[in-house]
Design an enzyme around this catalytic site. Structure first.
Site, mmCIF file in Angstrom:
data_model
loop_
_atom_site.group_PDB
_atom_site.id
_atom_site.type_symbol
_atom_site.label_atom_id
_atom_site.label_comp_id
_atom_site.label_asym_id
_atom_site.label_seq_id
_atom_site.Cartn_x
_atom_site.Cartn_y
_atom_site.Cartn_z
ATOM 1 N N SER A 163 0.831 -1.187 0.000
ATOM 2 C CA SER A 163 0.000 0.000 0.000
ATOM 3 C C SER A 163 0.883 1.260 0.000
ATOM 4 C CB SER A 163 -0.958 -0.041 1.193
ATOM 5 O OG SER A 163 -1.896 1.001 1.161
ATOM 6 N N ASP A 196 -8.954 -5.595 -5.502
ATOM 7 C CA ASP A 196 -8.536 -4.347 -4.863
ATOM 8 C C ASP A 196 -9.314 -3.173 -5.457
ATOM 9 O OD1 ASP A 196 -7.171 -2.121 -3.808
ATOM 10 O OD2 ASP A 196 -5.250 -3.162 -3.847
ATOM 11 N N HIS A 221 -7.973 -4.682 -0.857
ATOM 12 C CA HIS A 221 -6.741 -3.948 -0.544
ATOM 13 C C HIS A 221 -6.121 -4.412 0.771
ATOM 14 C CE1 HIS A 221 -3.999 -0.637 -1.281
ATOM 15 N NE2 HIS A 221 -4.105 -0.281 -0.005
#
Length: 327
Positions: free
Chosen positions: A138, A278, A307
């Site tokens: 991320s 995601d 995610h």
């Protein structure tokens, strides 16, 4: 015959700091209130160096099971640790703390490149000219990409999980609404309520439609205004969230949306792990990044968790990290 003495790896972790030069400015021209940057260092002293960084809520505590001073677990337990994929017996691992530091007295305009420059200060403080790998998920993976662009000769390889070379406009739309909720809560004297609402909205983007369908397809409440099953879950998660303050969250959220990297400037070998479900980092964006890089390995990372897969799918993530570190 003299005995050979080996230095045991540091499994607890040692905090290190690097002073921020007085003339250091963010790309925005702003000056950070803090005068140093901090990280935690694990592993053997002479081992290859790996930088690890997670999402915006991750701190420097990567692995904490043997640290009696930290009550909460590290942010990547099960992936990092002695004998794990990111083996603290084998690698010298630097787990970084993002700027701005808590509590943030105001909102900063800070980029992933600014964070990468702060990482470089830490590495310079340690006397490390080149790292073996920068492993990120991320926001941390965005910083890894920015680091490899700014310092192409300072990193051998990257492991990028759920991040691309740019922020997708739909992700910016979601985060923009979160920032408005945060600001509204602050302006009305209810900052914690604003944080809760923003976190609830964020949770809908971190997870997948398929997971919500599987977990929360329950009956409606008796009357309008009551809690649907999914709403009860979101409220509980939002109200329990206390890992940030309004100014820091707005700063970090905006930083995600400013992220832009030129893949052509990256020399490192890049392992890209993309999650088809995601909602924040589209699979197609990571495929586009793969095509633009000079040396890359694309890894399909199927998960129900969207995610948040890098936090939930410990075995799959461990396999990805292990693959990225193999010679």
């Amino acid at each position: 015959m003299n005995a050979i003495h080996f230095t045991a790896p540091d499994l607890i972790g040692t905090d290190i700091t690097a002073p921020i030069p007085a003339d250091f400015r963010l790309q925005s021209g702003m000056k950070l209130e803090q005068d140093d940057v901090v990280a935690r260092l694990y592993g053997p002293k002479d081992a290859p160096v790996v930088v690890a960084a997670g999402g915006i809520s991750a701190g420097r505590v990567l692995f904490a099971k043997e640290d009696s001073t930290d009550t909460a677990p590290g942010w990547w337990e099960g992936v990092a640790g002695p004998g794990e994929a990111l083996d603290l017996n084998t690698f010298r691992v630097l787990s970084i703390e993002f700027a701005p530091r808590l509590p943030a007295s105001h909102v900063y305009t800070i980029t992933t490149h600014d964070q990468a420059r702060l990482v470089k200060l830490l590495l310079d403080q340690l006397g490390v000219e080149k790292i073996y790998s920068f492993i990120g998920a991320s926001y941390g993976a965005m910083i890894g990409l920015a680091f490899a662009e700014l310092y192409p000769d300072a990193v051998e390889r990257l492991c990028v999980i759920s991040a691309a070379h740019r922020a997708h406009p739909m992700a910016t739309a979601f985060r923009g609404l979160q920032r408005r909720l945060l600001q509204f809560g602050k302006d009305t004297g209810r900052p914690q309520e604003g944080i809760s609402l923003a976190r609830q909205l964020a949770m809908t983007t971190y997870r997948s439609d398929a997971e919500f369908s599987e977990r929360f397809d329950g009956p409606p409440p008796e009357a309008a205004g009551g809690n649907y099953v999914v709403c009860g879950y979101l409220r509980a998660r939002g109200d329990a969230y206390a890992a940030t303050d309004v100014n820091r969250w707005i700063s970090m959220s905006d930083s995600l949306d400013r992220h832009r990297v030129d893949p052509s400037k990256i020399k490192a070998r890049v392992f890209l792990a993309a999650v088809p479900t995601d909602r924040l980092v589209p699979y197609e964006d990571m495929k586009a990044l793969d095509e633009a890089l000079a040396d890359s390995v694309f890894i399909d990372f199927p998960s129900l968790y969207g995610h948040d897969a890098f936090l939930k799918e410990i075995k799959l993530v461990s396999d990805i990290v292990r693959t990225s570190l193999e010679k």
